[in-house]
Design a protein around this motif. Structure first.
Motif, PDB file in Angstrom:
ATOM      1  N   PHE A  54       0.815  -1.212   0.000  1.00 30.49           N
ATOM      2  CA  PHE A  54       0.000   0.000   0.000  1.00 30.49           C
ATOM      3  C   PHE A  54       0.854   1.271   0.000  1.00 30.49           C
ATOM      4  O   PHE A  54       0.356   2.355   0.245  1.00 30.49           O
ATOM      5  CB  PHE A  54      -0.973  -0.021   1.189  1.00 30.49           C
ATOM      6  N   ASN A  55       2.139   1.092  -0.274  1.00 25.81           N
ATOM      7  CA  ASN A  55       3.024   2.261  -0.387  1.00 25.81           C
ATOM      8  C   ASN A  55       2.928   2.852  -1.788  1.00 25.81           C
ATOM      9  O   ASN A  55       2.946   2.110  -2.774  1.00 25.81           O
ATOM     10  CB  ASN A  55       4.477   1.864  -0.111  1.00 25.81           C
ATOM     11  N   LEU A  56       2.865   4.150  -1.874  1.00 23.95           N
ATOM     12  CA  LEU A  56       2.845   4.805  -3.184  1.00 23.95           C
ATOM     13  C   LEU A  56       4.281   5.168  -3.569  1.00 23.95           C
ATOM     14  O   LEU A  56       4.966   5.895  -2.840  1.00 23.95           O
ATOM     15  CB  LEU A  56       1.968   6.064  -3.131  1.00 23.95           C
ATOM     16  N   THR A  57       4.723   4.642  -4.702  1.00 20.32           N
ATOM     17  CA  THR A  57       6.101   4.898  -5.135  1.00 20.32           C
ATOM     18  C   THR A  57       6.096   5.583  -6.505  1.00 20.32           C
ATOM     19  O   THR A  57       5.061   5.660  -7.174  1.00 20.32           O
ATOM     20  CB  THR A  57       6.894   3.582  -5.265  1.00 20.32           C
ATOM     21  N   ALA A  58       7.265   6.064  -6.891  1.00 21.61           N
ATOM     22  CA  ALA A  58       7.380   6.715  -8.196  1.00 21.61           C
ATOM     23  C   ALA A  58       6.953   5.779  -9.319  1.00 21.61           C
ATOM     24  O   ALA A  58       6.440   6.225 -10.354  1.00 21.61           O
ATOM     25  CB  ALA A  58       8.819   7.203  -8.400  1.00 21.61           C
ATOM     26  N   HIS A  70      -1.422  14.029   1.660  1.00 24.37           N
ATOM     27  CA  HIS A  70      -0.945  13.264   2.824  1.00 24.37           C
ATOM     28  C   HIS A  70      -0.966  14.243   4.003  1.00 24.37           C
ATOM     29  O   HIS A  70      -0.464  15.356   3.878  1.00 24.37           O
ATOM     30  CB  HIS A  70       0.478  12.741   2.593  1.00 24.37           C
ATOM     31  N   PRO A  71      -1.547  13.837   5.127  1.00 24.55           N
ATOM     32  CA  PRO A  71      -1.593  14.785   6.261  1.00 24.55           C
ATOM     33  C   PRO A  71      -0.230  15.001   6.904  1.00 24.55           C
ATOM     34  O   PRO A  71      -0.070  15.940   7.694  1.00 24.55           O
ATOM     35  CB  PRO A  71      -2.563  14.123   7.240  1.00 24.55           C
ATOM     36  N   GLU A 105       5.324   5.041   3.307  1.00 25.66           N
ATOM     37  CA  GLU A 105       4.134   4.859   2.478  1.00 25.66           C
ATOM     38  C   GLU A 105       4.051   5.852   1.329  1.00 25.66           C
ATOM     39  O   GLU A 105       3.247   5.666   0.408  1.00 25.66           O
ATOM     40  CB  GLU A 105       2.868   4.957   3.354  1.00 25.66           C
ATOM     41  N   LEU A 106       4.884   6.894   1.369  1.00 19.92           N
ATOM     42  CA  LEU A 106       4.858   7.897   0.296  1.00 19.92           C
ATOM     43  C   LEU A 106       6.298   8.241  -0.065  1.00 19.92           C
ATOM     44  O   LEU A 106       6.998   8.933   0.673  1.00 19.92           O
ATOM     45  CB  LEU A 106       4.098   9.149   0.771  1.00 19.92           C
ATOM     46  N   ASP A 107       6.700   7.748  -1.207  1.00 21.81           N
ATOM     47  CA  ASP A 107       8.081   7.867  -1.681  1.00 21.81           C
ATOM     48  C   ASP A 107       8.472   9.339  -1.888  1.00 21.81           C
ATOM     49  O   ASP A 107       7.734  10.093  -2.520  1.00 21.81           O
ATOM     50  CB  ASP A 107       8.154   7.115  -3.027  1.00 21.81           C
ATOM     51  N   ASP A 122       6.915  15.451  -8.614  1.00 19.79           N
ATOM     52  CA  ASP A 122       5.819  15.299  -9.575  1.00 19.79           C
ATOM     53  C   ASP A 122       4.789  16.411  -9.377  1.00 19.79           C
ATOM     54  O   ASP A 122       4.462  16.764  -8.236  1.00 19.79           O
ATOM     55  CB  ASP A 122       5.148  13.931  -9.367  1.00 19.79           C
ATOM     56  N   PRO A 123       4.280  16.982 -10.461  1.00 21.62           N
ATOM     57  CA  PRO A 123       3.327  18.095 -10.282  1.00 21.62           C
ATOM     58  C   PRO A 123       2.036  17.671  -9.574  1.00 21.62           C
ATOM     59  O   PRO A 123       1.310  18.528  -9.067  1.00 21.62           O
ATOM     60  CB  PRO A 123       3.044  18.560 -11.715  1.00 21.62           C
TER      61      PRO A 123
END
Lengths: 324, 324, 324
Positions: B261-265, B279-280, B286-288, B294-295
Motif C-alpha cells: 500500500f506504499n505509493l512509489t514513483a 498526505h496529512p 508509504e509515500l516515496d 511530480d506536479p
C-alpha cells in the motif's frame, strides 16, 4: 548584494564583510533613539522567522531572537527536538520543508556537520525556498560567531588605523574550538595580520588549518607555548575555553594542565594599554572575572555585537539592507 | 456567522465550510503584497493567544502560531506540561480558567478525548469566556486537520468543476487515523462524492464510521484491498501513515505487511494526469520522496493550506472575518 | 517616581503602592476598547523583555508575558535551565549579564533566595544595567504576588471605605507560604487592619514575622485554630494551600490533618455577605470548587489583577508610567 543563505564563514569575501559591518554600525546607531528603533521595527513586521535549535545554545538563541525582534519579525522556536514530529519517524528534510511553508526565514543550530548546506540545497529546489542561517553545526561551522568576532576586532581598532598590521593572540583550545578556525581564516582577508597561536602542545591548531594559513598571502602566524610573551605582544587577545565536552572522545586530554594559559588580573600590567581582550563566551577559569572591570575587557561589547551583526545578516537576507 | 469555539469537525455545515474556504482564499491573496500582509497584521495586534500543547505536535503548533502572527496576535505557549502548575496538584480546569484570564484565545492540543468540549463548556459559564480551538485531542478529533484536507481538495478541483462527483481514494491505516474519519464525514456535505477506502483488511475503517457513511445521502463508498485499481480510479489519493504509536495496544498489528500500500514513483504512470496526491504528514515509507517532484504531489501545498485555514478560523472566532 | 528594580515587597511604601494601584486601574480601563489597547501597545514596541524562569511557574510566567505583550514588548523566554550555557560551566552572573546585552528588562524566577538582589547589584555596576523583576525566589520573596493580593483587597473594599479598619483572615500553611508573609507586612502600611492567622498549630506564622508585626504600629493580629469563628469575623478570607513540596524536609508535617481548615460551600452561610474570598492559587482541597459560583469568590479576579499590576510595574520600570 544579498545572500541567499548564510551557511559558512568561507562564503564571505572582504566586500561582503565590509558591507555587513557598515550595516551593523548603522543598525547600532538607530538603536539610540525611539524613532530609530521604531524605524527598524517597521522593516519586517510582516515576516516570520523560525529558530530551530536542536542543540542548546542560550546565547546564540537569544541574540538571534533579539535580532529578529529588532526588525519587527515574529518568531517561532523549537529548542527541544523531542517535541517535534521526528518522534513519529519524519526525516529532518521533511520537517524543515514543512517549517518553510510557515515562515520566511529559518535559523538553525544542530550537532550535525553539513546539515544546513543540505537543507538549503533541498529548499532551493522547491517553490517555497526560504533563507537558512547556520547558527552553529556541531564542531563544524558557526559563521555568525566568526563574523561577530571579526566585527569586534574591526571596531576595536577603528581609531588605530584598522585591523591591517595588527597582532592577534589566540589562546586556549586551538585544536577543537571552531571559532579559532573560522576567525583565523577570515583574518586572511586583511593585510599583514599576525596571529600568535598560544596553547599547550596538545591543543595546537589542526594541521589542515595550518596548511591553509601557510598558503594564504596576507597573513603570518607563529605557534608557541610562551603565554607571557604572547600576551605582551598582542594588540588583541582572543581567549577561548577548553572544549571539554569533547573530552570523552580522548580522555588523555583531561589530564593536561592549562592553568598556565589562564588570563588573570595579575597579567594586566603586562598587556599593551590599548590591547583588547575578547572571548566568545561562555568562559570558565581561563578568564578571570576580575578583568571585567578593566577598560581593555571587550568581551561584553563583543556579545552585544553578536546581536548587531545578526540583525545585519537578517536584514541582508530579507532584502531590507538597502533601506537601512 | 462566527463560531463560539472550534471543537469538532461535526460542527461545520456546508455554508460554514464555504465561508471559511472563501476567507482562506482572501487571506492567501493578501499574502502576496507587503500592504496586504500589513493589513492582516493590523487586525488583531491588541489580542493575545495561548497555545497549550500538552501533546507534542510541531507541525500543528507552528502553523497555528504562524496563523496568529499573520493576524498580528501575540502568542504564549505551553508545550511541556511539566512546566505547569499541574505539578502542584492543580486541575486542568483551574489551569485553563487561569489562562483565560490572561489571553483572548486558547488553542489546545491534548491526549484526552473530549477535554476541549469540557473546557469550553466550563469557560462559557464564566464572565471571562474565551474561544477554544481544538488542535487535536488524542485519537478523537482534529477538526482543523479535516478542514485543511477538505480545503486542499476543494482548491485542487477548482478548475475541474469542484469536488462534487469526484472519486477520493484513501489509503493506509483507515482504522485508527482520525483524519480519515473526519474528512470522510465532511465529504458527505458534497454531492456524489465516491470514496475508495483501500487498506489491508486489518486496517479497514471502523464500523461506526461505515454505519454513518451508509446513512449519508450524497456519498458512496467501497472498501478494497486492491491498491493498483484504486489509485488508477482516483481523482485524488489521500495517503496516510500507519499509526503505530498505538500498536503497543495491539502488538499483532505490527506484523502486518503494508508495503503493498506504499505509493512509489513506479506508480505514477498509472495515476490520472490530473490526480492530486495528498498526505496529512508526517510521512514515512508509504509515500516515496521521489514523488515530491511530480506536479501531482499536493501535500506541500496542503501543509501551507493548514496555515491559511487556521488563520481563517482565528479571524472568524475573533470577529474580524467580516472586514477581511 | 520609577523603580530601578522590583526585588522584594519591603521596598514599597504607601505612596508607591497607591501609585501602582492607580496605574493598574488606568491600564485596566484602557483594556475596554481597541483604541485603548492600541495605545498601550504603542508604548514599548521597541523594547524587549526576557523571562528567565529556572523554577517553573506557569501562572506567574503567563501573566508576566501577557503584561509585556499588553505594552507591545517582544519577549524571549528561558523556562528550562538545561537549555542554557550553564551546562558549559557558566556562572549565573555571566549568563544574566549576557542576557542584559540583548534585552531591556529581565523578569526572573529562581529557587535561590537573594539571587535577584545579587544580579541587580552586579548589573548596576555595568554600563548596560537593565531593570530586574523578581518573579519569585524560592521560599524567599515573590513581591508581585504580594502586590496583586493587596491590590485585590484594595479594589474589593473600594465601596466599603477602603482597606483601613478591615479584618483579614489568613488560613492554611502560614508557616511556609511566602505570600502570607509578604502580604501581612504590606498590610502594616494601612491603618487599623486586623489579621486573623488561622491554622493548625504546626503551621503557625514564623516567629520573625510575629516579631515584626508586633513592632508595627498600625496593625493588630491574633493567632487561632478556630476556623468557624475566624471566617465569620472576616471582611476577607485569604486561603492558602499546604506547601507540601517542602515536606520532604520535615516528613512529620505530612501527617497533619488540615481538613478542618478547608473552606467549603457549607461554610458560605456563615460568611459576611460582603466577605471577599481570595486565594493565590493553585488551590487544592482547601478551597471547594463549588464556591466558584458564589459572588464572594474573588480569586479569579485576583488572578487577572496579577496581569494588571504586573503591567503597571513594567510600565513603571520602563519609564512610561507618566504617559498612561
Amino acid at each position: 548584494m544579498g545572500f541567499a543563505h548564510v551557511l559558512n564563514s568561507g562564503q564571505f569575501q572582504l566586500p561582503d564583510l565590509q558591507q555587513l559591518f557598515k550595516l551593523s554600525d548603522k543598525i547600532r546607531a538607530y538603536n539610540d533613539t525611539k524613532d530609530g528603533l521604531m524605524f527598524l521595527q517597521g522593516l519586517l513586521p510582516h515576516k516570520r522567522a523560525m529558530l530551530f535549535f536542536s542543540q542548546p545554545s542560550t546565547r546564540t538563541f537569544l541574540s538571534f531572537q533579539s535580532a529578529c525582534h529588532i526588525l519587527g519579525m515574529h518568531t517561532s522556536e523549537i529548542r527541544d527536538p523531542s517535541t517535534s514530529s521526528e518522534k513519529k519517524g519524519e526525516t529532518i528534510e521533511d520537517s524543515l520543508r514543512t517549517f518553510s511553508s510557515y515562515v520566511d526565514l529559518i535559523i538553525m543550530r544542530s550537532p550535525t556537520p553539513g546539515l544546513c548546506e543540505r537543507i538549503a540545497a533541498m529548499l532551493d529546489n522547491t517553490k517555497s525556498a526560504v533563507p537558512i542561517i547556520n547558527a552553529g553545526s556541531g564542531p563544524d561551522e558557526h559563521p555568525t560567531q566568526a563574523l561577530l568576532d571579526l566585527y569586534t576586532l574591526e571596531r576595536s581598532f577603528k581609531e588605530q588605523g584598522g585591523l591591517a598590521g595588527k597582532t592577534i593572540c589566540m589562546v586556549g583550545d586551538l585544536k577543537r574550538g571552531r571559532t579559532v578556525r573560522s576567525l583565523s581564516l577570515l583574518l586572511t582577508h586583511y593585510k599583514d595580520v599576525t596571529i600568535i597561536f598560544c596553547s599547550p602542545p596538545e591543543f595546537k591548531i589542526a594541521s589542515d588549518l595550518r596548511t591553509r594559513l601557510e598558503k594564504a598571502k596576507h597573513i603570518s602566524f607563529i605557534e608557541t607555548t610562551n603565554f607571557q610573551d604572547s600576551i605582551a605582544a598582542a594588540d588583541a587577545i582572543y581567549m577561548t575555553r577548553i572544549q571539554d565536552e569533547y573530552d570523552a572522545l580522548d580522555p588523555s586530554l583531561q589530564q593536561i594542565d592549562t592553568t598556565k594559559f589562564n588570563l588573570t588580573a595579575a597579567h594586566l600590567p603586562q598587556l599593551k594599554t590599548t590591547c583588547k581582550i575578547l572571548h566568545p563566551m561562555p568562559r570558565r577559569k581561563e578568564l578571570d572575572t576580575k578583568i571585567d572591570a578593566d577598560p581593555r575587557a571587550t568581551y561584553w561589547q563583543q556579545q552585544r555585537n553578536g546581536m548587531w551583526i545578526r540583525t545585519a545578516i537578517i536584514a541582508n537576507l530579507m532584502g531590507v539592507a538597502d533601506v537601512i
